[in-house]
Motif scaffolding. Structure first.
Motif, PDB file in Angstrom:
ATOM      1  N   ILE A 110     -14.267   3.463  -9.130  1.00 38.68           N
ATOM      2  CA  ILE A 110     -13.484   4.678  -8.843  1.00 38.68           C
ATOM      3  C   ILE A 110     -14.365   5.915  -9.000  1.00 38.68           C
ATOM      4  N   PHE A 111     -15.171   5.912 -10.076  1.00 36.51           N
ATOM      5  CA  PHE A 111     -16.075   7.030 -10.332  1.00 36.51           C
ATOM      6  C   PHE A 111     -17.046   7.216  -9.167  1.00 36.51           C
ATOM      7  N   ASN A 114     -15.395   8.675  -6.139  1.00 34.65           N
ATOM      8  CA  ASN A 114     -15.133  10.099  -6.318  1.00 34.65           C
ATOM      9  C   ASN A 114     -16.380  10.927  -6.121  1.00 34.65           C
ATOM     10  N   ALA A 117     -17.323  11.096  -2.497  1.00 37.20           N
ATOM     11  CA  ALA A 117     -16.321  11.596  -1.544  1.00 37.20           C
ATOM     12  C   ALA A 117     -16.787  12.823  -0.759  1.00 37.20           C
ATOM     13  N   GLY A 132     -20.381   5.496  -0.965  1.00 37.18           N
ATOM     14  CA  GLY A 132     -19.594   5.210  -2.162  1.00 37.18           C
ATOM     15  C   GLY A 132     -19.710   3.757  -2.572  1.00 37.18           C
TER      16      GLY A 132
END
Lengths: 222, 485
Positions: A110-111, A114, A117, A132
């Motif tokens: 998830i990090f 982010n 992104a 990502g």
């Protein structure tokens, strides 16, 4: 808006790459770990090939062949030979706590997404989400290196990290200049050889490949 | 054109590495090692004169780029590599005599030493941000087996830590390089030119700021591991303490500089693209943290090489801080400090190496009375310590003074932190070295006479540069400082 077929293939391969990274994180047996590493190399090679085909970048074909040779054949073969010679083929790592590691891994993914992104928004190329995924697999391999207590899995983690980086280089940016890629490949190969020499030196000195023996150098007792 | 000088510069150590790989176990291998290092040094002098006369230029299809900044590091690297090879000749013979090294270990040492020089010179002279990465990784690979040369458990542990930590660090730097390429490709197009620093520098205003910001963080963390910036420094004291002393001298005096050069190249691009002081601020933060943490760790050290390794972290932190501040004066001071630190720290390691050989231990409480047994080693160590602690009239004083006055002017709040850290470092190092030099001794004489000419040659240079800076040299540094902004 429909996504071109080749792009879909690349996304599929990217998700397989991430899946393999998770599988490696949870794999306790050294032999299976090396096989997973070879599979990851194969996925990488195929995805490079597809990118080469869809963007008509000829030098990426060389990269794909280079990856196939180095990461699917030579490195796994070297590692297999090493673990046979060192008699650690059936070694099982007992210390890792798989559920916790997996949860940390998910947090890392998830990090990574982010962090990447804003970059993905910028890219006009067909493969914009891939930075990502590449960063996530680099971080997962890093996590694997941190959680392992044996020398061989640590090195496999190191090489898997290199795979993640290579994926970023070929799929997200359509390949670095060939001279750089050749240099990187040479470094990885030489590095693996030196790791091999190291394993024997470690074995000779500590009688095992367990790196928990190597926590003696501290500031106070030296 | 500079093709000829550049070819000689890169060919000498490469050829040296190959020759020593073949003949490294012969009796004259040490002399051959010094000879090849001398050829490298001669080529670097020729290259330097050329570049200072006719300005920055590219060579070999733009793959190499020499300006006043990197040619200064090239000359420094080649010089210290040459003097270290002179030092290592008797030092390694004594180690062999003490039974710590075998001929095959020396064979490995000589050929890796030359290849290490080659990797550093490629990293300094290349114009390609990708090749910088490849050469930095090659520099790690060539030194990792040197750190574990003695094959003791401690040296293996140090080498493993060095390999893994720097490997991870450098992998992050590769990710940074990929991001840089990702941004560059949109402006410069596909293919070979998008990683060339000169091309990137021309279009840095058009590069995508968000991508470059992230790229710089990865590059700084990656190459910063190699510089030994806190909190990524933990490999450095181990590798310096457990490796052979000539390797500690070149790691501390040269490799750290080369990594810093890579960071500086990135900083110029990133701050140029962002139009802010983002990269500079990050470097200042990491630099300041390194100075403070290293100063605090100094007083806890018991091993003499470990202590001077922490001192290297402190000084590299100071240099990174000064480069981070930016501006002509600070950059000038940082480059001056780089020179002084390389010369002084390698001289100290030479003296420390012989002191350790005489007393048979690296534990400082057991090394005593160097002046009694060998006045030259004792004075070398004492003067070197004075120099590294920034006592006038040595050159380190001049560069530290410049850094601190600039900090006082531009960032006043950092001055007390720097001064207190330097004070703590002074007290710690001086308090420990003083009884080593003076006092009663138990040390034994050595089987070969030690090499002390390099020690005093380095210290003399530092002294001269502290008293008088030739206008030619000052002008050269000033030009380089202007290039870096």
């Amino acid at each position: 808006m429909s996504i071109p077929f080749t792009t879909q293939i690349i996304y599929l391969l990217a998700s397989i790459l991430l899946l393999v990274a998770f599988a490696m994180l949870s794999q306790r047996r050294i032999l299976s770990l090396i096989n997973l590493f070879a599979w990851q190399g194969l996925v990488l090679s195929v995805s490079t090939f597809v990118v080469a085909y869809s963007t008509a970048q000829h030098h990426l074909y060389y990269s794909a062949v280079l990856t196939l040779l180095l990461k699917v054949l030579v490195l796994p073969w070297l590692l297999h030979r090493l673990i046979r010679k060192l008699n650690v083929k059936w070694d099982v790592e007992t210390l890792i706590n798989i559920p916790t590691t997996m949860l940390v891994g998910i947090a890392l993914v998830i990090f990574a997404f982010n962090l990447a992104a804003p970059i993905s928004q910028l890219s006009e190329s067909i493969t914009r989400g891939l930075i990502g995924i590449a960063l996530a697999s680099v971080l997962l391999s890093l996590l694997m290196m941190i959680t392992r207590r044996k020398a061989v899995p640590q090195v496999v983690g190191f090489l898997a990290m290199e795979n993640g980086l290579f994926f970023a280089a070929t799929s997200a940016t359509h390949g670095m200049p060939l001279v750089v890629e050749l240099g990187i490949a040479l470094d990885v190969l030489v590095g693996t050889f030196i790791f091999g020499i190291f394993f024997f030196q470690l074995r000779e000195t500590f009688d095992s490949l367990d790196i928990t023996h190597m926590e003696k150098l501290k500031d106070d007792n030296s | 054109m500079i093709d000829l000088q550049l070819t000689a510069l890169l060919l000498a150590p490469l050829l040296g590495g190959l020759l020593l790989a073949l003949f490294g176990s012969r009796r004259w291998a040490a002399e051959l090692n010094s000879l090849m290092s001398f050829c490298t040094f001669a080529a670097s002098v020729a290259l330097t004169i050329r570049v200072i006369d006719s300005g920055p230029q590219v060579a070999f299809n733009e793959q190499f780029f020499i300006d006043q900044f990197n040619v200064f590091l090239v000359a420094l690297t080649a010089f210290v590599a040459f003097t270290t090879s002179l030092f290592s000749r008797p030092y390694m013979r004594i180690e062999q005599h003490h039974g710590k090294l075998t001929t095959s270990m020396l064979h490995l040492y000589y050929s890796m030493y030359q290849l290490f020089t080659f990797a550093m010179l490629v990293a300094l002279t290349t114009n390609n941000m990708g090749i910088i990465w490849v050469a930095m990784e090659a520099a790690t690979l060539t030194t990792v087996l040197l750190v574990s040369l003695y094959r003791t458990p401690a040296s293996l542990e140090a080498a493993w830590k060095y390999f893994i930590l720097c490997g991870v660090g450098i992998a992050l730097a590769l990710f940074g390089t990929i991001l840089l390429y990702f941004a560059a490709e949109r402006v410069l197009g596909q293919g070979g030119t998008a990683l060339l620093w000169t091309h990137l520098n021309e279009v840095k205003g058009e590069l995508e700021p968000t991508v470059l910001k992230l790229a710089f963080i990865f590059l700084l963390v990656g190459y910063g591991t190699k510089i030994g910036l806190v909190p990524l420094h933990s490999w450095l004291p181990d590798a310096h303490a457990e490796g052979p002393t000539p390797v500690s001298a070149v790691l501390s005096g040269l490799l750290l500089n080369v990594a810093l050069c890579a960071v500086m190249r990135s900083k110029v691009l990133v701050d140029g693209s962002l139009g802010t002081h983002f990269a500079g601020n990050l470097m200042m933060g990491f630099g300041l943290l390194s100075v403070v943490v290293a100063a605090l760790f100094l007083s806890r050290q018991k091993d003499i090489k470990r202590m001077f390794a922490y001192s290297s972290i402190e000084h590299m932190g100071l240099i990174t801080f000064a480069f981070g501040m930016g501006g002509k004066v600070a950059t000038f001071a940082a480059m001056l400090h780089m020179t002084m630190h390389s010369l002084t720290k390698s001289a100290i390691f030479f003296a420390v190496g012989h002191a350790v050989q005489k007393s048979g231990t690296q534990q400082m409480e057991n090394i005593r009375g160097m002046l009694q047994i060998s006045p030259t080693v004792g004075w070398g160590l004492m003067l070197g310590t004075f120099a590294i602690l920034g006592m006038p009239p040595f050159g380190v004083f001049a560069s530290e003074f410049l850094i601190i006055t600039t900090a006082m002017h531009d960032y006043p709040w950092t001055t007390p932190i720097l001064l207190i850290a330097l004070g703590i470092a002074f007290a710690a190092i001086f308090g420990k070295v003083q009884p080593i030099v003076f006092g009663e001794t138990t040390a034994k004489p050595l089987p070969h006479s030690p090499a002390l000419i390099p020690v005093f040659a380095h210290l003399l240079l530092v002294l001269i540069l502290g008293l008088y800076m030739p206008p030619y040299l000052a002008n050269w540094y000033r030009q380089a400082a202007v290039l870096l902004g």
